[in-house]
Motif scaffolding. Structure first.
Motif, PDB file in Angstrom:
ATOM      1  N   ALA A 186       0.837  -1.204   0.000  1.00 54.96           N
ATOM      2  CA  ALA A 186       0.000   0.000   0.000  1.00 54.96           C
ATOM      3  C   ALA A 186       0.871   1.252   0.000  1.00 54.96           C
ATOM      4  CB  ALA A 186      -0.935  -0.009   1.200  1.00 54.96           C
ATOM      5  N   HIS A 187       1.984   1.181   0.731  1.00 55.88           N
ATOM      6  CA  HIS A 187       2.889   2.327   0.751  1.00 55.88           C
ATOM      7  C   HIS A 187       3.537   2.538  -0.611  1.00 55.88           C
ATOM      8  CE1 HIS A 187       6.698   4.520   1.826  1.00 55.88           C
ATOM      9  NE2 HIS A 187       5.726   5.388   2.058  1.00 55.88           N
ATOM     10  N   ARG A 188       3.956   1.460  -1.255  1.00 54.88           N
ATOM     11  CA  ARG A 188       4.545   1.583  -2.594  1.00 54.88           C
ATOM     12  C   ARG A 188       3.526   2.191  -3.567  1.00 54.88           C
ATOM     13  NH1 ARG A 188       6.757  -3.387  -1.096  1.00 54.88           N
ATOM     14  NH2 ARG A 188       5.141  -4.548  -2.212  1.00 54.88           N
ATOM     15  N   GLU A 189       2.288   1.774  -3.457  1.00 54.13           N
ATOM     16  CA  GLU A 189       1.229   2.318  -4.315  1.00 54.13           C
ATOM     17  C   GLU A 189       1.010   3.802  -4.015  1.00 54.13           C
ATOM     18  OE1 GLU A 189      -3.505   1.602  -4.793  1.00 54.13           O
ATOM     19  OE2 GLU A 189      -2.249  -0.209  -4.710  1.00 54.13           O
ATOM     20  N   ALA A 190       1.060   4.170  -2.750  1.00 53.37           N
ATOM     21  CA  ALA A 190       0.886   5.576  -2.371  1.00 53.37           C
ATOM     22  C   ALA A 190       2.044   6.422  -2.880  1.00 53.37           C
ATOM     23  CB  ALA A 190       0.757   5.702  -0.851  1.00 53.37           C
ATOM     24  N   VAL A 191       3.248   5.892  -2.827  1.00 56.45           N
ATOM     25  CA  VAL A 191       4.418   6.611  -3.339  1.00 56.45           C
ATOM     26  C   VAL A 191       4.260   6.849  -4.843  1.00 56.45           C
ATOM     27  CG1 VAL A 191       6.900   6.411  -3.804  1.00 56.45           C
ATOM     28  CG2 VAL A 191       6.019   5.869  -1.532  1.00 56.45           C
ATOM     29  N   ALA A 192       3.798   5.846  -5.558  1.00 66.57           N
ATOM     30  CA  ALA A 192       3.579   5.991  -7.004  1.00 66.57           C
ATOM     31  C   ALA A 192       2.486   7.028  -7.276  1.00 66.57           C
ATOM     32  CB  ALA A 192       3.210   4.643  -7.621  1.00 66.57           C
ATOM     33  N   GLY A 193       1.434   7.019  -6.489  1.00 66.16           N
ATOM     34  CA  GLY A 193       0.362   8.004  -6.645  1.00 66.16           C
ATOM     35  C   GLY A 193       0.844   9.408  -6.363  1.00 66.16           C
ATOM     36  N   LEU A 194       1.697   9.545  -5.355  1.00 70.45           N
ATOM     37  CA  LEU A 194       2.266  10.846  -5.021  1.00 70.45           C
ATOM     38  C   LEU A 194       3.146  11.354  -6.167  1.00 70.45           C
ATOM     39  CD1 LEU A 194       2.792  13.170  -3.076  1.00 70.45           C
ATOM     40  CD2 LEU A 194       4.532  11.745  -1.952  1.00 70.45           C
ATOM     41  N   ALA A 195       3.951  10.474  -6.729  1.00 68.53           N
ATOM     42  CA  ALA A 195       4.809  10.869  -7.852  1.00 68.53           C
ATOM     43  C   ALA A 195       3.964  11.306  -9.048  1.00 68.53           C
ATOM     44  CB  ALA A 195       5.738   9.719  -8.245  1.00 68.53           C
ATOM     45  N   GLN A 196       2.889  10.597  -9.308  1.00 64.88           N
ATOM     46  CA  GLN A 196       2.007  10.945 -10.424  1.00 64.88           C
ATOM     47  C   GLN A 196       1.340  12.300 -10.167  1.00 64.88           C
ATOM     48  OE1 GLN A 196      -1.088   8.055 -11.090  1.00 64.88           O
ATOM     49  NE2 GLN A 196      -1.577   8.882 -13.104  1.00 64.88           N
ATOM     50  N   ALA A 197       0.872  12.533  -8.953  1.00 69.56           N
ATOM     51  CA  ALA A 197       0.233  13.814  -8.619  1.00 69.56           C
ATOM     52  C   ALA A 197       1.232  14.965  -8.714  1.00 69.56           C
ATOM     53  CB  ALA A 197      -0.386  13.745  -7.225  1.00 69.56           C
ATOM     54  N   GLN A 198       2.472  14.724  -8.276  1.00 73.73           N
ATOM     55  CA  GLN A 198       3.504  15.758  -8.359  1.00 73.73           C
ATOM     56  C   GLN A 198       3.831  16.074  -9.810  1.00 73.73           C
ATOM     57  OE1 GLN A 198       5.129  17.524  -5.598  1.00 73.73           O
ATOM     58  NE2 GLN A 198       5.419  18.776  -7.410  1.00 73.73           N
ATOM     59  N   THR A 199       3.883  15.053 -10.648  1.00 81.98           N
ATOM     60  CA  THR A 199       4.134  15.255 -12.078  1.00 81.98           C
ATOM     61  C   THR A 199       3.037  16.111 -12.701  1.00 81.98           C
ATOM     62  OG1 THR A 199       5.365  13.177 -12.241  1.00 81.98           O
ATOM     63  CG2 THR A 199       4.445  14.063 -14.286  1.00 81.98           C
ATOM     64  N   ALA A 200       1.785  15.879 -12.302  1.00 85.04           N
ATOM     65  CA  ALA A 200       0.670  16.667 -12.834  1.00 85.04           C
ATOM     66  C   ALA A 200       0.776  18.126 -12.403  1.00 85.04           C
ATOM     67  CB  ALA A 200      -0.659  16.061 -12.384  1.00 85.04           C
ATOM     68  N   VAL A 201       1.132  18.364 -11.152  1.00 89.99           N
ATOM     69  CA  VAL A 201       1.300  19.744 -10.670  1.00 89.99           C
ATOM     70  C   VAL A 201       2.479  20.404 -11.377  1.00 89.99           C
ATOM     71  CG1 VAL A 201       1.958  21.155  -8.671  1.00 89.99           C
ATOM     72  CG2 VAL A 201       0.141  19.457  -8.458  1.00 89.99           C
ATOM     73  N   ASP A 202       3.569  19.683 -11.517  1.00 90.32           N
ATOM     74  CA  ASP A 202       4.741  20.239 -12.206  1.00 90.32           C
ATOM     75  C   ASP A 202       4.395  20.635 -13.639  1.00 90.32           C
ATOM     76  OD1 ASP A 202       6.194  19.789  -9.893  1.00 90.32           O
ATOM     77  OD2 ASP A 202       7.233  18.019 -10.677  1.00 90.32           O
ATOM     78  N   ALA A 203       3.605  19.811 -14.318  1.00 90.88           N
ATOM     79  CA  ALA A 203       3.228  20.096 -15.704  1.00 90.88           C
ATOM     80  C   ALA A 203       2.319  21.319 -15.796  1.00 90.88           C
ATOM     81  CB  ALA A 203       2.546  18.878 -16.323  1.00 90.88           C
ATOM     82  N   ALA A 204       1.526  21.546 -14.759  1.00 92.11           N
ATOM     83  CA  ALA A 204       0.585  22.668 -14.772  1.00 92.11           C
ATOM     84  C   ALA A 204       1.186  23.950 -14.209  1.00 92.11           C
ATOM     85  CB  ALA A 204      -0.658  22.293 -13.954  1.00 92.11           C
ATOM     86  N   SER A 205       2.402  23.877 -13.709  1.00 90.86           N
ATOM     87  CA  SER A 205       3.004  25.011 -13.003  1.00 90.86           C
ATOM     88  C   SER A 205       3.925  25.845 -13.882  1.00 90.86           C
ATOM     89  CB  SER A 205       3.811  24.509 -11.804  1.00 90.86           C
ATOM     90  OG  SER A 205       2.965  23.918 -10.857  1.00 90.86           O
ATOM     91  N   ILE A 206       4.035  27.086 -13.476  1.00 93.52           N
ATOM     92  CA  ILE A 206       5.022  28.004 -14.038  1.00 93.52           C
ATOM     93  C   ILE A 206       6.016  28.272 -12.917  1.00 93.52           C
ATOM     94  CG2 ILE A 206       5.419  30.327 -14.952  1.00 93.52           C
ATOM     95  CD1 ILE A 206       2.364  30.273 -15.722  1.00 93.52           C
ATOM     96  N   VAL A 207       7.282  28.081 -13.179  1.00 93.40           N
ATOM     97  CA  VAL A 207       8.305  28.316 -12.170  1.00 93.40           C
ATOM     98  C   VAL A 207       9.136  29.526 -12.584  1.00 93.40           C
ATOM     99  CG1 VAL A 207      10.306  27.377 -10.952  1.00 93.40           C
ATOM    100  CG2 VAL A 207       8.396  25.872 -11.567  1.00 93.40           C
ATOM    101  N   LEU A 208       9.145  30.528 -11.719  1.00 94.58           N
ATOM    102  CA  LEU A 208       9.966  31.718 -11.945  1.00 94.58           C
ATOM    103  C   LEU A 208      11.163  31.648 -11.012  1.00 94.58           C
ATOM    104  CD1 LEU A 208       7.134  34.401 -12.064  1.00 94.58           C
ATOM    105  CD2 LEU A 208       8.259  33.257 -13.990  1.00 94.58           C
ATOM    106  N   ARG A 209      12.346  31.973 -11.551  1.00100.99           N
ATOM    107  CA  ARG A 209      13.581  31.910 -10.765  1.00100.99           C
ATOM    108  C   ARG A 209      14.153  33.306 -10.583  1.00100.99           C
ATOM    109  NH1 ARG A 209      17.283  29.324 -14.258  1.00100.99           N
ATOM    110  NH2 ARG A 209      16.048  30.423 -15.796  1.00100.99           N
ATOM    111  N   PHE A 210      14.614  33.559  -9.358  1.00101.41           N
ATOM    112  CA  PHE A 210      15.204  34.853  -9.030  1.00101.41           C
ATOM    113  C   PHE A 210      16.536  34.623  -8.341  1.00101.41           C
ATOM    114  CE2 PHE A 210      10.692  35.370  -9.302  1.00101.41           C
ATOM    115  CZ  PHE A 210      10.541  36.550 -10.003  1.00101.41           C
ATOM    116  N   GLN A 211      17.538  35.436  -8.719  1.00103.49           N
ATOM    117  CA  GLN A 211      18.862  35.331  -8.118  1.00103.49           C
ATOM    118  C   GLN A 211      19.205  36.645  -7.420  1.00103.49           C
ATOM    119  OE1 GLN A 211      22.283  34.695 -10.731  1.00103.49           O
ATOM    120  NE2 GLN A 211      23.174  33.419  -9.137  1.00103.49           N
ATOM    121  N   ALA A 212      19.816  36.505  -6.266  1.00105.94           N
ATOM    122  CA  ALA A 212      20.243  37.689  -5.519  1.00105.94           C
ATOM    123  C   ALA A 212      21.226  38.494  -6.362  1.00105.94           C
ATOM    124  CB  ALA A 212      20.903  37.277  -4.201  1.00105.94           C
TER     125      ALA A 212
END
Length: 185
Positions: free
Chosen positions: A77-103
């Motif tokens: 069940a934990h392995r399945e949850a880890v896979a689900g978490l990775a899939q959900a993170q991939t979906a958020v990453d695909a939908a996200s815009i990441v802006l980078r700022f340097q000091a």
């Protein structure tokens, strides 16, 4: 009265022998890059909600597996949850815009602050600079993604108050990012 010149101090031999690697340490210090921070923007509420749920499911499954290390079903069940978490993170990453700022280097940052003095009202309120004029300039100057002053002005004008503040806070925050730990020697 004449000024007295003193020779540059020579480190004591004991100090030099205690840190025989100073040259390498100094080289690393000279080659450090300025801090970089990221601002992630995700407008997909469903993807963010799915990620939050996947994190919760993963934590629950991890707890169950930790409570009973010999339970193969809990491990599965934990392995399945880890896979689900990775899939959900991939979906958020695909939908996200990441802006980078340097000091910015310290001199440039101080020059920017000085170039945008506070208005009389701002000075009376304790401000050291004019946020209205400095904000877009600082965002553009610290952006690693090519945000222009015009872009920054438009974002600050068009986005919600909270999102505009997050953008400003990111550009200002990276200037104050600290990567040092003052511990006991």
């Amino acid at each position: 009265m004449t000024a007295r010149k003193t020779a540059a101090p020579t480190p004591p031999a004991a100090a030099v022998s205690a840190d025989a690697h100073w040259a390498a340490t100094r080289e690393r210090l000279l080659n450090r890059t300025r801090p970089i921070v990221r601002l992630t923007i995700c407008d997909d509420h469903d993807a963010k909600q799915a990620l939050a749920e996947a994190r919760f499911v993963d934590q629950q499954a991890q707890d169950a597996a930790d409570r009973d290390p010999g339970n193969e079903a809990a491990k599965a069940a934990h392995r399945e949850a880890v896979a689900g978490l990775a899939q959900a993170q991939t979906a958020v990453d695909a939908a996200s815009i990441v802006l980078r700022f340097q000091a910015l280097d310290r001199k440039t940052y101080k020059e920017l602050l000085a170039a945008h003095p506070p208005t009389e009202d701002q000075a009376e309120d304790g401000y050291a600079f004019n946020l209205d004029t400095l904000g877009p300039v600082l965002i553009a100057a610290s952006s690693l993604d090519g945000i222009t002053e015009d872009d920054a002005t438009q974002f600050l004008d068009d986005w919600s108050q909270a999102e505009a503040e997050a953008l400003l806070n990111t550009a200002f925050g990276v200037q104050r990012e600290e990567r040092m730990d003052l511990g006991k020697g």
